[in-house]
Motif scaffolding. Structure first.
Motif, short mmCIF file in Angstrom:
data_model
loop_
_atom_site.label_atom_id
_atom_site.label_comp_id
_atom_site.label_asym_id
_atom_site.label_seq_id
_atom_site.Cartn_x
_atom_site.Cartn_y
_atom_site.Cartn_z
N GLU A 1 0.84 -1.19 0.00
CA GLU A 1 0.00 0.00 0.00
C GLU A 1 0.87 1.24 0.00
O GLU A 1 1.72 1.41 0.87
N MET A 2 0.69 2.08 -1.01
CA MET A 2 1.47 3.31 -1.06
C MET A 2 0.57 4.48 -1.44
O MET A 2 0.04 4.55 -2.54
N TYR A 3 0.37 5.39 -0.52
CA TYR A 3 -0.45 6.56 -0.78
C TYR A 3 0.40 7.81 -0.60
O TYR A 3 1.00 8.01 0.43
N LYS A 4 0.41 8.63 -1.65
CA LYS A 4 1.17 9.88 -1.61
C LYS A 4 0.17 11.03 -1.68
O LYS A 4 -0.72 11.02 -2.54
N GLY A 5 0.33 11.99 -0.81
CA GLY A 5 -0.60 13.12 -0.80
C GLY A 5 0.12 14.45 -0.89
O GLY A 5 1.13 14.67 -0.23
N VAL A 6 -0.40 15.33 -1.73
CA VAL A 6 0.13 16.70 -1.82
C VAL A 6 -1.03 17.65 -1.59
O VAL A 6 -2.04 17.60 -2.31
N TYR A 7 -0.90 18.49 -0.59
CA TYR A 7 -1.99 19.39 -0.25
C TYR A 7 -1.51 20.83 -0.32
O TYR A 7 -0.46 21.16 0.22
N ALA A 8 -2.29 21.65 -1.01
CA ALA A 8 -1.96 23.06 -1.12
C ALA A 8 -3.21 23.86 -0.74
O ALA A 8 -4.27 23.29 -0.48
N GLY A 9 -3.09 25.17 -0.75
CA GLY A 9 -4.23 26.04 -0.46
C GLY A 9 -4.86 25.72 0.87
O GLY A 9 -4.17 25.58 1.88
N LYS A 10 -6.20 25.57 0.85
CA LYS A 10 -6.91 25.24 2.09
C LYS A 10 -7.46 23.82 2.03
O LYS A 10 -8.48 23.50 2.63
N SER A 11 -6.79 22.99 1.26
CA SER A 11 -7.30 21.63 1.08
C SER A 11 -7.03 20.78 2.32
O SER A 11 -6.13 21.06 3.11
N ASN A 12 -7.85 19.75 2.46
CA ASN A 12 -7.71 18.84 3.60
C ASN A 12 -7.76 17.40 3.14
O ASN A 12 -8.49 17.06 2.22
N GLY A 13 -7.00 16.56 3.83
CA GLY A 13 -6.99 15.15 3.48
C GLY A 13 -7.08 14.26 4.70
O GLY A 13 -6.78 14.67 5.81
N VAL A 14 -7.54 13.04 4.46
CA VAL A 14 -7.60 12.03 5.50
C VAL A 14 -7.05 10.73 4.91
O VAL A 14 -7.35 10.38 3.78
N PHE A 15 -6.21 10.05 5.68
CA PHE A 15 -5.80 8.70 5.31
C PHE A 15 -5.98 7.81 6.52
O PHE A 15 -5.52 8.13 7.62
N ASN A 16 -6.67 6.70 6.32
CA ASN A 16 -6.84 5.72 7.39
C ASN A 16 -6.60 4.35 6.79
O ASN A 16 -7.38 3.88 5.96
N GLY A 17 -5.49 3.73 7.17
CA GLY A 17 -5.16 2.44 6.57
C GLY A 17 -5.11 1.36 7.62
O GLY A 17 -4.28 1.40 8.52
N LYS A 18 -6.04 0.41 7.51
CA LYS A 18 -6.07 -0.65 8.51
C LYS A 18 -5.60 -1.97 7.90
O LYS A 18 -6.01 -2.34 6.81
N ILE A 19 -4.71 -2.64 8.64
CA ILE A 19 -4.24 -3.96 8.21
C ILE A 19 -4.62 -4.96 9.29
O ILE A 19 -4.26 -4.79 10.46
N MET A 20 -5.38 -5.97 8.91
CA MET A 20 -5.77 -7.02 9.85
C MET A 20 -5.06 -8.30 9.43
O MET A 20 -5.13 -8.71 8.27
N VAL A 21 -4.34 -8.90 10.38
CA VAL A 21 -3.67 -10.18 10.08
C VAL A 21 -4.27 -11.24 11.00
O VAL A 21 -4.06 -11.23 12.21
N ARG A 22 -5.06 -12.13 10.42
CA ARG A 22 -5.77 -13.17 11.20
C ARG A 22 -4.80 -14.29 11.60
O ARG A 22 -3.74 -14.46 10.98
N PRO A 23 -5.20 -15.10 12.61
CA PRO A 23 -4.29 -16.14 13.11
C PRO A 23 -3.78 -17.10 12.03
O PRO A 23 -2.64 -17.56 12.11
N ASP A 24 -4.57 -17.38 11.00
CA ASP A 24 -4.12 -18.32 9.97
C ASP A 24 -3.24 -17.67 8.90
O ASP A 24 -2.75 -18.36 8.00
#
Lengths: 406, 254
Positions: A281-304
């Motif tokens: 997973e690779m997310y690149k963000g460039v924010y200028a002016g009055k812009s807003n961003g959100v990144f939420n990356g969840k990784i779940m690794v189950r027992p198997d």
């Protein structure tokens, strides 16, 4: 009248057709639109968007061939929707494209429940066993409406055993009237299937979007989702992968370049349920002016999910004092023989690199633009359709006002 | 070409350069030597236009222009080049695109018509051959993952492409093995002509076996305390800096 009232009124005039739709709708009514009290929507407010008045699933105006050509990225075969209606679907050997019927929809929150209850439009793509589609398929969702419109799509893609396809999704609002799109795409990749799905989101300020894309993968399958978020007043991407089989690969790459008052949110979830899989997973963000961003990356690794390899990176550049990014990696690991790495950076351009470039005769303005482009270029390389790579590059260069081709 | 008069510079309260005087004419090679912390790299950064340092007094003129009033990119357009001690890695931009951006802008600023892609590429190939650079290098990202030697060679490659009037080589020999050192030195020598000048900044005499200086200056506590011919460098290599710095400390009272 806000959107919630509008939807209620619409539901009285158009009662939900079957039990599932009814159940979904009552779940939506019970939960209502998410607010900032909801953990998943903590930094993302729908308030302004849902306070506006929309016509629900409104029939729009006619469109001419020029408008289609101008909106298209000009790639291969096209599926075209206009104001929710399927306008054109291509005949491709080895692929069936039909209009989706909203039977037995899945949903897990208010937004997907609303989609499950009332989304009447969408595509259904099935790529037949052992079929390799080399020509990319472009899906164009156009709206041309005399009033604000709330529109929902419910799509599905199935890759049968050992098939492969490259798809491009492109949403365009051709008017200044607001268009709020709530779209949901269910993707299933059977054993050995390979999918590349590219989302080009260079929206105008009149386009709002909530995109839900859920991918379920069987053994030895590979999925790559590239999201180019290059504009729009409000965009929320919910992207999830469930790795049911072993030896799966899931890739997600994102480039976000926002300016002015634009807002973009990427919520990703990868569920490692089986062994010897990979996620990148690779997310690149460039924010200028009055812009807003959100990144939420969840990784779940189950027992198997032993011997998996999960990599996540979210790197952000803030180019002004008034922009912001809220970045949150989340890892839950229940297996012991795994390799997981994640990293999140938020910063400005490297002053040392700027000086270095200037001593070579490059002006400060150009050096800043080149460095900004260079920052996102790594994620751009993941697009494997050459014409689409060029197009995306041009869009990003235009947004950053930089020209870099040799 | 270059005239530095009574140059004083520092960082906030700390004075680093305490009255540098230096004149460089076309065709000359000057070596500036000195122990660590003597101000060598500060001097090169100030000439190139780094805003990490504040110039408190003195002047630097370049062909009559007041260099200190120009931006780093304007200095480059006039023909000043700094080979960095620590070249910066720039992921995401290839060597060829970087060079193209630099050359395009310079040509635009000095009123030359743009160079064609073909012409540029053949010039790059020619300079690569000069410096024994392997093919494939142009598409690599600028300095990213380069070895110490490759980074320094890349600096000289840029110098060859930009054809500056004044090149300042800041510790170009550090981090180079003997073969790389020879290649880099041979490259610098081939680029030398009667129109351009070179300032070599170094701690050791080693590089000066391959690039023969016309003048050697010893820098200590931000002052040039001794100047001489190429034999001065040999003397420093044999006897170290102590004999000369002690004498200077007595004179300047530090």
């Amino acid at each position: 009248m806000g959107l919630l009232e509008g939807i209620k009124k619409y539901s009285q005039e158009n009662p939900a057709i079957n039990t599932q739709n009814k159940e979904a709708f009552s779940m939506f009514l019970e939960l209502g639109f998410p607010t900032k009290n909801d953990e998943e929507w903590k930094y993302t407010s729908l308030k302004k968007i849902i306070s506006k008045e929309y016509k629900i699933e409104n029939k729009g105006e006619k469109i001419n061939e020029n408008e289609i050509t101008e909106s298209s990225l000009g790639l291969g075969e096209k599926i075209i929707f206009l104001n929710g209606e399927l306008l054109r679907n291509p005949e491709i050997s080895g692929v069936t494209v039909t209009k989706k019927t909203n039977n037995n929809p899945k949903y897990h929150d208010a937004i997907t429940a609303l989609n499950a209850a009332y989304a009447k439009n969408g595509y259904n793509i099935v790529v037949k066993k052992n079929t390799q589609i080399t020509e990319p398929l472009e899906i164009l969702f156009l709206t041309k409406n005399a009033s604000n419109n709330f529109i929902q799509y419910n799509n599905s893609i199935l890759l049968q055993e050992n098939s492969s396809i490259k798809i491009l999704e492109n949403i365009k609002n051709l008017t200044q009237n607001l268009c709020f799109t709530n779209t949901k795409t269910e993707i299933k990749i059977n054993n050995g299937g390979v999918l590349e799905l590219n989302k080009i989101q260079d929206y105008s300020d009149s386009q709002f979007l909530i995109d839900n894309t859920n991918i379920v993968q069987d053994s030895k399958s590979c999925s790559t989702i590239n999201t180019m978020l290059l504009g729009g007043a409000f965009t929320r991407n919910n992207l999830s992968f469930i790795q049911n089989g072993a030896h799966c690969e899931s890739n997600m790459n994102g480039i976000t370049v926002l300016n002015n008052n634009e807002f973009g949110d990427h919520h990703t979830y990868i569920d490692h349920k089986n062994e010897k899989c990979e996620s990148n997973e690779m997310y690149k963000g460039v924010y200028a002016g009055k812009s807003n961003g959100v990144f939420n990356g969840k990784i779940m690794v189950r027992p198997d999910a032993q011997k998996i390899n999960a990599f996540q990176a979210n790197n952000n550049l803030l180019l002004s004092d008034d922009c912001s990014i809220n970045s949150k990696p989340q890892l839950e690991i229940y297996a012991d023989d795994v390799k997981c790495s994640h990293g999140c950076t938020i910063g400005q351009l490297d002053e040392k690199a700027l000086f270095y470039m200037r001593t070579r005769g490059i002006s400060e303005k150009d050096a800043r633009q080149i460095l900004t482009f260079a920052f996102v270029a790594e994620a751009l390389e993941k697009i494997t359709v050459p014409s689409l790579y060029e197009k995306s590059k041009a869009l990003i260069e235009a947004k950053l006002n930089v020209s870099l081709s040799i | 070409m270059l005239k530095i008069e009574n140059l004083n510079a520092g960082v906030e309260e700390t004075k680093i350069l305490n009255g540098i005087n230096l004149t460089v004419k076309p065709g000359e090679v000057h070596a500036i030597m000195g122990p660590n912390g003597s101000g060598k790299s500060t001097l090169s950064s100030v000439i190139a236009g780094s805003d990490d340092y504040e110039v408190t007094s003195g002047s630097v003129s370049f062909y009559g222009d007041d260099l200190l009033s120009l931006d780093p990119d304007e200095r480059a357009h006039k023909g000043v080049f700094l080979s960095f001690q620590y070249p910066v890695e720039i992921p995401g931009i290839s060597v060829s695109n970087f060079i193209k951006a630099a050359i395009t802008e310079k040509r635009k600023k000095i009123g030359l018509k743009p160079i064609s892609a073909k012409e540029l590429l053949s010039k790059m190939r020619e300079k690569m051959a000069l410096l024994n650079i392997k093919p494939g290098y142009l598409s690599r990202n600028m300095n990213e993952g380069f070895s110490g030697g490759e980074k320094k060679r890349n600096e000289i490659f840029q110098m060859a492409m930009l054809e500056p009037k004044l090149s300042i080589l800041d510790e170009t020999d550090s981090g180079l093995d003997i073969d790389a050192l020879k290649t880099v030195a041979a490259g610098v020598n081939k680029l030398k002509n009667e129109e351009n000048a070179t300032i070599i900044i170094t701690h050791y005499q080693r590089l000066l076996d391959y690039i023969i200086p016309d003048f050697v200056h010893v820098l200590h506590n931000g002052r040039i305390i001794k100047s001489g011919g190429k034999e001065l460098a040999k003397e420093l290599e044999l006897n170290g800096y102590d004999w000369i710095t002690k004498e200077a400390d007595k004179k300047w009272g530090c």
